[in-house]
Design an enzyme around this catalytic site. Structure first.
Site, PDB file in Angstrom:
ATOM      1  N   TRP A  82       0.829  -1.213   0.000  1.00  0.00           N
ATOM      2  CA  TRP A  82       0.000   0.000   0.000  1.00  0.00           C
ATOM      3  C   TRP A  82       0.857   1.253   0.000  1.00  0.00           C
ATOM      4  O   TRP A  82       0.543   2.232  -0.687  1.00  0.00           O
ATOM      5  CB  TRP A  82      -0.984  -0.017   1.171  1.00  0.00           C
ATOM      6  CG  TRP A  82      -1.971  -1.141   1.061  1.00  0.00           C
ATOM      7  CD1 TRP A  82      -2.138  -2.183   1.915  1.00  0.00           C
ATOM      8  CD2 TRP A  82      -2.933  -1.348   0.003  1.00  0.00           C
ATOM      9  NE1 TRP A  82      -3.124  -3.020   1.466  1.00  0.00           N
ATOM     10  CE2 TRP A  82      -3.629  -2.536   0.305  1.00  0.00           C
ATOM     11  CE3 TRP A  82      -3.263  -0.647  -1.152  1.00  0.00           C
ATOM     12  CZ2 TRP A  82      -4.649  -3.034  -0.519  1.00  0.00           C
ATOM     13  CZ3 TRP A  82      -4.278  -1.145  -1.972  1.00  0.00           C
ATOM     14  CH2 TRP A  82      -4.954  -2.323  -1.658  1.00  0.00           C
ATOM     15  N   LYS A 133     -12.052  -1.912   6.706  1.00  0.00           N
ATOM     16  CA  LYS A 133     -11.229  -2.850   7.444  1.00  0.00           C
ATOM     17  C   LYS A 133     -11.721  -2.936   8.899  1.00  0.00           C
ATOM     18  O   LYS A 133     -11.965  -4.004   9.410  1.00  0.00           O
ATOM     19  CB  LYS A 133      -9.756  -2.433   7.422  1.00  0.00           C
ATOM     20  CG  LYS A 133      -9.200  -2.167   6.016  1.00  0.00           C
ATOM     21  CD  LYS A 133      -8.960  -3.458   5.228  1.00  0.00           C
ATOM     22  CE  LYS A 133      -8.850  -3.219   3.733  1.00  0.00           C
ATOM     23  NZ  LYS A 133      -7.696  -2.455   3.297  1.00  0.00           N
ATOM     24  N   ASP A 139      -1.603   6.436   6.479  1.00  0.00           N
ATOM     25  CA  ASP A 139      -2.702   5.559   6.085  1.00  0.00           C
ATOM     26  C   ASP A 139      -2.922   4.585   7.244  1.00  0.00           C
ATOM     27  O   ASP A 139      -2.053   3.764   7.547  1.00  0.00           O
ATOM     28  CB  ASP A 139      -2.300   4.806   4.808  1.00  0.00           C
ATOM     29  CG  ASP A 139      -3.315   3.753   4.366  1.00  0.00           C
ATOM     30  OD1 ASP A 139      -4.310   3.532   5.083  1.00  0.00           O
ATOM     31  OD2 ASP A 139      -3.097   3.151   3.294  1.00  0.00           O
TER      32      ASP A 139
HETATM   33  C1  LIG Z   1      -7.211  -1.981   1.971  1.00  0.00           C
HETATM   34  C2  LIG Z   1      -6.156  -0.952   2.084  1.00  0.00           C
HETATM   35  C3  LIG Z   1      -6.016   0.080   1.134  1.00  0.00           C
HETATM   36  C4  LIG Z   1      -6.885   0.165  -0.096  1.00  0.00           C
HETATM   37  O1  LIG Z   1      -8.156   0.545   0.246  1.00  0.00           O
HETATM   38  P1  LIG Z   1      -9.273   0.844  -0.848  1.00  0.00           P
HETATM   39  O2  LIG Z   1     -10.351   1.458  -0.021  1.00  0.00           O
HETATM   40  O3  LIG Z   1      -9.640  -0.443  -1.473  1.00  0.00           O
HETATM   41  O4  LIG Z   1      -8.711   1.807  -1.825  1.00  0.00           O
HETATM   42  C5  LIG Z   1      -5.052   1.030   1.335  1.00  0.00           C
HETATM   43  N1  LIG Z   1      -4.249   0.990   2.416  1.00  0.00           N
HETATM   44  C6  LIG Z   1      -4.344   0.021   3.344  1.00  0.00           C
HETATM   45  C7  LIG Z   1      -3.428   0.027   4.520  1.00  0.00           C
HETATM   46  C8  LIG Z   1      -5.304  -0.974   3.204  1.00  0.00           C
HETATM   47  O5  LIG Z   1      -5.387  -1.944   4.129  1.00  0.00           O
END
Ligand SMILES: *Cc1c(COP(=O)(O)O)cnc(C)c1O
Length: 360
Positions: A101, A195, A171
């Site tokens: 990511w 998540k 993030d």
């Molecule tokens: C799942 C995830 C993403 C991507 O998320 P989307 O909403 O599908 O764009 C980005 N960063 C992390 C840490 C993730 O777990």
């Protein structure tokens, strides 16, 4: 009705209480005679839903007044572009690469300016967090970027990097609301909610006010300018209304459980059961350096791909779902987010013990 223990990395398990409440309110939300899905985002009922949700996440995370909370769309992935478009005044940013990511975010930012990858753990398949106490932070960096919990590899920053005064952007998709945070250490904290908080379709951005400006890169769309959404209190256009409603219910659930301190305790207790088992197992092995282990995503392997596949299949038959590792790494991964009950992790460990006896 029978529910499984769902170890999916995302979209993922939600608190059963929340799902039941939503079901009960499906046809008639709070005497409105309609579902939240059917109501105007300008209605009084929805206004109250979004205002309450914002207040509750502010309470939970102790968010200072000089930070805005935005409920946006486009997932975490859209932030990979929105962040540089809004923050890259010097067109330079530093990225710490601890997994797919962060890698994707860095690649996207390269469309807009110079990206310096000031640390990486790719040399050991992202199985650890690099020492970030004294990194070569760029003089003119507009921000330093991290992915705080690495969903795929199962590592987590236990200490934030020393950004040498630069704005930290994080993030937190897969560790959102899993433990207390000091918001003042960040310029932006953001995450897709699917998540650990709610249904896919909502991304929450917590952003310090001085980072919200009209001075964005030329050509930045209105919808991708933080100021648009901050000025309109996340109601510039139709927001993901039903998703926000569910997030609000999850915030209330976390409050009722005792807030983020209690979440942390609960998550530590759950993770310990699984890690303790892995550390003494003769069949299964954790793939991550102990000091960097995530409380949320726990990858493990047997070392034999066929046996891994057999495990995933038999676990599913036993009501333990979505234990297959990410397609890029193989093996297994148990995601044990806030809403995964302790009993679910115990059931998993009991199953692993049995599988070990039968297959060793
Ligand atoms: C799942 C995830 C993403 C991507 O998320 P989307 O909403 O599908 O764009 C980005 N960063 C992390 C840490 C993730 O777990």
């Amino acid at each position: 009705m029978s529910r499984v223990y769902n170890f999916s990395a995302g979209p993922a398990v939600l608190p059963e209480e929340v799902l039941k409440e939503a079901a009960a309110e499906m046809l008639d939300y709070n005497g409105t005679g309609m579902s939240v899905m059917e109501m105007s985002h300008r209605s009084k009922a929805f206004e109250e839903i979004i205002t309450t949700a914002e207040q509750d996440i502010r309470d939970l995370m102790n968010i200072p007044d000089n930070y805005k909370v935005l409920f946006l769309q486009g997932g975490a992935s859209q932030q990979f572009a929105m962040i540089p478009m809004n923050l890259m005044k010097n067109r330079v940013a530093d990225y710490i690469i601890t997994g797919q990511w962060a890698k994707k975010a860095a690649k996207e930012a390269e469309k807009y300016g110079k990206v310096n990858r000031i640390a990486s753990s790719e040399d050991k398949t992202f199985s650890y967090i690099p020492d970030c106490s004294d990194l070569p932070v760029s003089e003119d960096a507009d921000y330093v970027y991290i992915c705080e919990n690495n969903t795929i590899y199962g590592t987590k920053f236990k200490e934030l990097p020393n950004t040498k005064g630069k704005t930290l952007v994080a993030d937190v998709s897969s560790c959102f609301l899993s433990e207390p945070v000091d918001v003042t250490k960040y310029g932006i904290i953001y995450g897709g909610v699917q998540k650990n908080i709610g249904p896919a379709g909502v991304v929450i951005v917590i952003i310090r006010e001085d980072l919200i400006t009209e001075d964005v890169l030329p050509g930045t769309p209105t919808m991708l300018t933080y100021k648009t959404h901050a000025d309109a209190k996340s109601l510039y256009n139709t927001p993901p209304a039903y998703g926000i409603y569910i997030c609000g219910k999850v915030f209330k659930w976390i409050k009722s459980m005792g807030g983020l301190e209690a979440m942390k305790e609960r998550n530590e207790k759950k993770a310990k059961v699984l890690y303790d088992f892995l550390d003494q197992s003769k069949l299964f092995k954790g793939t991550v350096e102990k000091k960097d282990r995530s409380l949320m995503n726990v990858p493990f392997v047997t070392g034999d791909a066929d046996l891994d596949a057999k495990f995933v299949k038999e676990a599913k038959a036993a009501g333990l779902e979505n234990l297959k590792g990410h397609r890029t790494v193989g093996g297994m991964r148990a995601s044990i987010y806030n809403a995964m009950p302790y009993e679910g992790v115990v059931a998993l460990v009991d199953f692993m013990k049995k599988f070990e006896e039968e297959n060793l």
